[in-house]
Design an enzyme around this catalytic site. Structure first.
Site, PDB file in Angstrom:
ATOM      1  N   SER A 170     -13.233   0.753 -17.467  1.00  0.00           N
ATOM      2  CA  SER A 170     -12.760   0.326 -18.776  1.00  0.00           C
ATOM      3  C   SER A 170     -11.465  -0.449 -18.613  1.00  0.00           C
ATOM      4  O   SER A 170     -10.749  -0.278 -17.614  1.00  0.00           O
ATOM      5  CB  SER A 170     -12.509   1.550 -19.675  1.00  0.00           C
TER       6      SER A 170
ATOM      7  N   TYR B 260      -8.741   9.962 -21.561  1.00  0.00           N
ATOM      8  CA  TYR B 260      -9.765   8.930 -21.343  1.00  0.00           C
ATOM      9  C   TYR B 260      -9.241   7.844 -20.398  1.00  0.00           C
ATOM     10  O   TYR B 260      -9.909   7.485 -19.422  1.00  0.00           O
ATOM     11  CB  TYR B 260     -10.178   8.311 -22.673  1.00  0.00           C
TER      12      TYR B 260
END
Length: 260
Positions: free
Chosen positions: A139, A152
Site C-alpha cells: 500500500s 495498518y
C-alpha cells in the site's frame, strides 16, 4: 528474467471474493490461468468461479490461527500445484489507536502480516520448483507513518520490506517476488475502514491489477500504482518521518462527527 506467461499456470488469490482480489481473478482468467479462489464468503467465490470457469473455491478465514497451514494442506489434498501466489487479503481500520479495539487491530496484524508470511513460507518451495512467484499487495501507507491507521500502515511497511528482501534472496533462484503498492482504490476496502481513511479520487481496480501483473511479468521487485503516488513515494526520502507523520495526520485525522 524472461517475461512471465500466465497461460496454463495455477494462481492462488486470497481475498478473491471482491475488490482487487476479484479483479486479479478476472484478468488472470483472461490470460489463461487456472485459479484457486480463497476468501471467507463461499457464495461470492462460487459466483465468481461460475463466471470465470477453470476455478477452484476454498473458503477460509485467514485471521484464524492455523488457517494458512489448513489452506496449504487443502490445496495439496486437491492435487493442485501453485505457480503464483497472490497475497491480496487484508484490511485496514481508520480511527485513533486508543479508539479502535485491540481485537480489531490484532486482526489486522493476523491477516496482513501473519497469514501473508505463513502462506509465503509454505508455498515458496512449490513456487521455486515451478519457477513462479508471489505478488504481495502492500500500500502507499507503507512508505510513511500513517496516523489514525497506525497498525495498518505498519503492517504494510512490513509487507514492503519483507517483499524486497525476498526478491533479493530468490531472484537468482528463478522466483519472482513483487510488492504492489496501490493508493486509494475504488473497492469495498473503505466500507470497513471508512471513507475518512482516504478522501478524494480513487483509482480503478482494473488499472491497479494490470500494473501489478505487468510488473510481475517483468520481474520487478516493487511497483507503485499511479504517477502521483510514485512521486509521493519517492518524495518521502527527502523528508523526516516526523514531518511525514505530522503531514499525514492532518489528512487522516477523523472529523468530529466520526468521533461520535
Amino acid at each position: 528474467m524472461n517475461p512471465y506467461d500466465f497461460a496454463g499456470r495455477t494462481v492462488l488469490v486470497t481475498g478473491a471474493s471482491m475488490g482487487l482480489g476479484a479483479e486479479f481473478a478476472r484478468q488472470l482468467s483472461r490470460l489463461g490461468a487456472t485459479l484457486i479462489l480463497v476468501a471467507r464468503s463461499e457464495a461470492k467465490l462460487q459466483a465468481l468461479a461460475t463466471e470465470l470457469g477453470r476455478s477452484h473455491v476454498i473458503t477460509a478465514d485467514l485471521t484464524a490461527p492455523g488457517a494458512a497451514q489448513r489452506l496449504f494442506d487443502e490445496v495439496k489434498a486437491r492435487g493442485l500445484d501453485v505457480d503464483v501466489l497472490i497475497n491480496n487479503a487484508g484490511y485496514g481500520l481508520h480511527g485513533g489507536f486508543d479508539v479502535l479495539s485491540l481485537e480489531e487491530q490484532r486482526g489486522e496484524i493476523n491477516l496482513n502480516v501473519r497469514a501473508l508470511v505463513e502462506l509465503t513460507y509454505l508455498f515458496l518451495p512449490t513456487l521455486e520448483r515451478r519457477q513462479g512467484g508471489v505478488i504481495q499487495v502492500a500500500s502507499m501507507a507503507a512508505f510513511q507513518p500513517t496516523p489514525y491507521m497506525a497498525v495498518y500502515g505498519a503492517t504494510k511497511a512490513f509487507v514492503l520490506s519483507f517483499s524486497h528482501a525476498l526478491w533479493a534472496e530468490y531472484r537468482a533462484r528463478g522466483v519472482r517476488v513483487l510488492a504492489l503498492s496501490p493508493g486509494a482504490t475504488d473497492t469495498p476496502f473503505f466500507e470497513r475502514s471508512g471513507e475518512g481513511a482516504s478522501p478524494g479520487k480513487k483509482a480503478s481496480p482494473e488499472d491497479v491489477v494490470r500494473v501489478g501483473l505487468d510488473a510481475f511479468a517483468a520481474g520487478r521487485a516493487s511497483v507503485v500504482h499511479g504517477t502521483g503516488n510514485q512521486v509521493a513515494a519517492f518524495s518521502t526520502r527527502f523528508f523526516s518521518r516526523t514531518f511525514a507523520a505530522k503531514l499525514i495526520a492532518r489528512i487522516t485525522r477523523p472529523r468530529p462527527s466520526a468521533l461520535l
